[in-house]
Design a protein around this motif. Structure first.
Motif, short mmCIF file in Angstrom:
data_model
loop_
_atom_site.label_atom_id
_atom_site.label_comp_id
_atom_site.label_asym_id
_atom_site.label_seq_id
_atom_site.Cartn_x
_atom_site.Cartn_y
_atom_site.Cartn_z
N THR A 132 0.81 -1.22 0.00
CA THR A 132 0.00 0.00 0.00
C THR A 132 0.84 1.27 0.00
O THR A 132 0.49 2.25 -0.65
CB THR A 132 -0.95 0.04 1.21
OG1 THR A 132 -0.19 -0.11 2.41
CG2 THR A 132 -1.98 -1.08 1.12
N GLY A 133 1.97 1.25 0.71
CA GLY A 133 2.83 2.43 0.74
C GLY A 133 3.43 2.73 -0.62
O GLY A 133 3.47 3.89 -1.05
N VAL A 134 3.90 1.70 -1.30
CA VAL A 134 4.48 1.88 -2.64
C VAL A 134 3.40 2.31 -3.62
O VAL A 134 3.61 3.22 -4.44
CB VAL A 134 5.14 0.57 -3.12
CG1 VAL A 134 5.63 0.71 -4.56
CG2 VAL A 134 6.32 0.20 -2.21
N ALA A 135 2.22 1.69 -3.54
CA ALA A 135 1.12 2.04 -4.43
C ALA A 135 0.72 3.50 -4.26
O ALA A 135 0.48 4.22 -5.24
CB ALA A 135 -0.07 1.13 -4.17
N ARG A 136 0.64 3.95 -3.01
CA ARG A 136 0.25 5.34 -2.76
C ARG A 136 1.26 6.32 -3.35
O ARG A 136 0.89 7.33 -3.93
CB ARG A 136 0.12 5.57 -1.25
CG ARG A 136 -0.26 7.00 -0.87
CD ARG A 136 -0.53 7.12 0.62
NE ARG A 136 0.61 6.68 1.41
CZ ARG A 136 1.68 7.43 1.68
NH1 ARG A 136 1.75 8.66 1.19
NH2 ARG A 136 2.66 6.97 2.41
N ARG A 137 2.54 5.99 -3.24
CA ARG A 137 3.56 6.89 -3.78
C ARG A 137 3.54 6.91 -5.30
O ARG A 137 3.69 7.97 -5.93
CB ARG A 137 4.95 6.50 -3.27
CG ARG A 137 5.11 6.77 -1.77
CD ARG A 137 6.49 6.42 -1.28
NE ARG A 137 7.50 7.26 -1.90
CZ ARG A 137 8.81 7.04 -1.75
NH1 ARG A 137 9.24 5.99 -1.06
NH2 ARG A 137 9.69 7.83 -2.33
N TYR A 138 3.31 5.75 -5.94
CA TYR A 138 3.14 5.74 -7.40
C TYR A 138 1.97 6.64 -7.79
O TYR A 138 2.06 7.45 -8.72
CB TYR A 138 2.88 4.32 -7.92
CG TYR A 138 4.12 3.56 -8.34
CD1 TYR A 138 4.95 4.04 -9.34
CD2 TYR A 138 4.45 2.34 -7.75
CE1 TYR A 138 6.08 3.34 -9.73
CE2 TYR A 138 5.58 1.63 -8.13
CZ TYR A 138 6.39 2.13 -9.12
OH TYR A 138 7.51 1.43 -9.50
N ALA A 139 0.86 6.49 -7.05
CA ALA A 139 -0.33 7.30 -7.35
C ALA A 139 -0.04 8.79 -7.19
O ALA A 139 -0.48 9.61 -8.00
CB ALA A 139 -1.49 6.88 -6.44
N GLU A 140 0.71 9.15 -6.15
CA GLU A 140 1.05 10.55 -5.93
C GLU A 140 1.91 11.09 -7.07
O GLU A 140 1.66 12.19 -7.58
CB GLU A 140 1.80 10.69 -4.60
CG GLU A 140 0.92 10.48 -3.38
CD GLU A 140 1.72 10.47 -2.10
OE1 GLU A 140 2.97 10.45 -2.17
OE2 GLU A 140 1.10 10.47 -1.01
N TYR A 141 2.93 10.32 -7.47
CA TYR A 141 3.82 10.78 -8.53
C TYR A 141 3.08 10.94 -9.86
O TYR A 141 3.30 11.92 -10.59
CB TYR A 141 4.98 9.79 -8.72
CG TYR A 141 5.99 9.80 -7.60
CD1 TYR A 141 6.43 11.00 -7.03
CD2 TYR A 141 6.52 8.61 -7.10
CE1 TYR A 141 7.36 11.00 -6.01
CE2 TYR A 141 7.46 8.61 -6.08
CZ TYR A 141 7.88 9.81 -5.53
OH TYR A 141 8.80 9.81 -4.52
N VAL A 142 2.20 10.00 -10.17
CA VAL A 142 1.43 10.10 -11.41
C VAL A 142 0.51 11.31 -11.36
O VAL A 142 0.41 12.08 -12.32
CB VAL A 142 0.62 8.81 -11.67
CG1 VAL A 142 -0.35 9.01 -12.83
CG2 VAL A 142 1.55 7.64 -11.96
N THR A 143 -0.15 11.51 -10.23
CA THR A 143 -1.10 12.61 -10.10
C THR A 143 -0.42 13.96 -10.28
O THR A 143 -0.91 14.82 -11.02
CB THR A 143 -1.81 12.58 -8.73
OG1 THR A 143 -2.48 11.31 -8.58
CG2 THR A 143 -2.85 13.68 -8.63
N VAL A 144 0.72 14.18 -9.63
CA VAL A 144 1.38 15.49 -9.73
C VAL A 144 1.96 15.71 -11.12
O VAL A 144 2.10 16.85 -11.58
CB VAL A 144 2.49 15.66 -8.68
CG1 VAL A 144 1.92 15.56 -7.29
CG2 VAL A 144 3.62 14.66 -8.87
N ALA A 145 2.30 14.62 -11.82
CA ALA A 145 2.90 14.76 -13.15
C ALA A 145 1.86 15.04 -14.24
O ALA A 145 2.19 15.58 -15.29
CB ALA A 145 3.67 13.49 -13.51
N LEU A 146 0.60 14.68 -13.97
CA LEU A 146 -0.45 14.92 -14.96
C LEU A 146 -0.91 16.37 -14.93
O LEU A 146 -0.65 17.10 -13.98
CB LEU A 146 -1.65 13.99 -14.69
CG LEU A 146 -1.41 12.50 -14.93
CD1 LEU A 146 -2.58 11.69 -14.40
CD2 LEU A 146 -1.19 12.22 -16.41
N LYS A 147 -1.63 16.78 -15.97
CA LYS A 147 -2.16 18.13 -16.05
C LYS A 147 -3.62 18.10 -16.52
O LYS A 147 -4.07 17.10 -17.08
CB LYS A 147 -1.33 18.98 -17.03
CG LYS A 147 0.11 19.19 -16.64
CD LYS A 147 0.84 20.03 -17.69
CE LYS A 147 2.30 20.24 -17.34
NZ LYS A 147 3.01 21.03 -18.37
#
Length: 285
Positions: A185-200
């Motif tokens: 869950t910790g790794v998944a959350r960080r992937y989700a965070e990185y993808v979210t901030v990189a999108l526009k």
């Protein structure tokens, strides 16, 4: 210039070097052993050259001299001719420092930059031409199948960004968010965070909507972190308004200390004190 898109892509590629290795094997057939050790190493590559050189990221695979492979990761959001002079130095420095073969991977979210980065770079030495390995929209497919995304999380995360203008972006992000549930869950959350901030734009809004659904455990943790951030921002605004209304002067440093505080409990304490103190020194005491 450092941007959320730049930092998001760097975060995705360095979060789990094993997932990144799987992506690189799929895209470029790099000889990274499947069971090899993997780690992120120092990306300051100045030791072997007189001027400071720092790559976005450097990964090292393998624990045996015969299998070691260094991978330099660069994120390019636009043309930068200076990189044609420094990229070879990155390779030479990491190669000398860790005594292993090294390759250069350049991630470009848009086609124009990917075409520029793909051009061979003539070094001047006969037979020595550097052709970067480029990850871009043309070699990262739109992954809408959950099983395929689970099979290569690193590629699915990067593809969600390089394919952010794809007509099926909602399906791409839905597959990714479901696939992330297969991870810790910790790794998944960080992937989700990185993808979210990189999108526009609309793609980012769709990713935020998916994260708010809390279908999976990691999404709940992500939503909680967003709520905490939003609550902290609200406390900061109220505190600044109250201090201003009471005529308590703030220096730039004082203001920065308040606006960068993400601890809701501390902000609430300051808000309680603000009604009683007459100086900012008393507020922070």
């Amino acid at each position: 210039m450092i941007t959320p898109l730049h930092e998001g892509l760097v975060g995705i590629t360095t979060l789990d070097p094993g997932h990144t290795a799987h992506m690189l094997r799929a895209l470029f057939a790099l000889p990274i052993p499947v069971e090899s050790e993997a780690s992120r190493v120092c990306s300051d590559l100045s030791e072997a050259v007189p001027a400071p050189f720092r790559a976005d990221a450097a990964l090292l695979y393998g624990d045996e001299p015969s299998t070691k492979l260094g991978v330099i990761v660069e994120v390019q959001l636009s043309d930068d001719k200076e990189k044609h002079w420094s990229w070879l130095s990155y390779i030479a420095s990491l190669r000398a420092r860790d005594e292993c073969p090294v390759c250069l991977v350049v991630i470009c979210p848009d086609r124009a930059t990917a075409r520029w980065a793909s051009r061979p770079i003539e070094t001047g030495h006969p037979g020595l031409t550097l052709t970067p390995l480029v990850v871009g929209p043309d070699n990262t497919k739109a992954i809408t199948d959950v099983a395929e995304a689970v099979g290569n999380i690193g590629l699915a995360a990067v593809s969600a960004i390089t394919q952010s203008n794809h007509p099926e972006i909602a399906e791409i992000l839905a597959a990714l968010t479901e696939a992330l549930d297969s991870l810790d869950t910790g790794v998944a959350r960080r992937y989700a965070e990185y993808v979210t901030v990189a999108l526009k734009g609309n793609a980012q809004k769709e990713m935020e909507r998916l994260m708010a659904t809390e279908t999976y455990r990691y999404q709940g943790e992500y939503a909680q972190s967003l709520r905490a951030e939003g609550r902290a921002e609200g406390e900061v605004k109220l505190l600044l308004i109250f201090l201003e209304s009471r005529g308590i002067a703030l220096s730039d440093g004082d203001r920065k200390r308040i606006t960068t505080c993400g601890d809701v409990a501390r902000l609430e304490l300051w808000a309680e004190r603000a009604a009683l103190v007459s100086t900012v020194e008393e507020l922070f005491a």
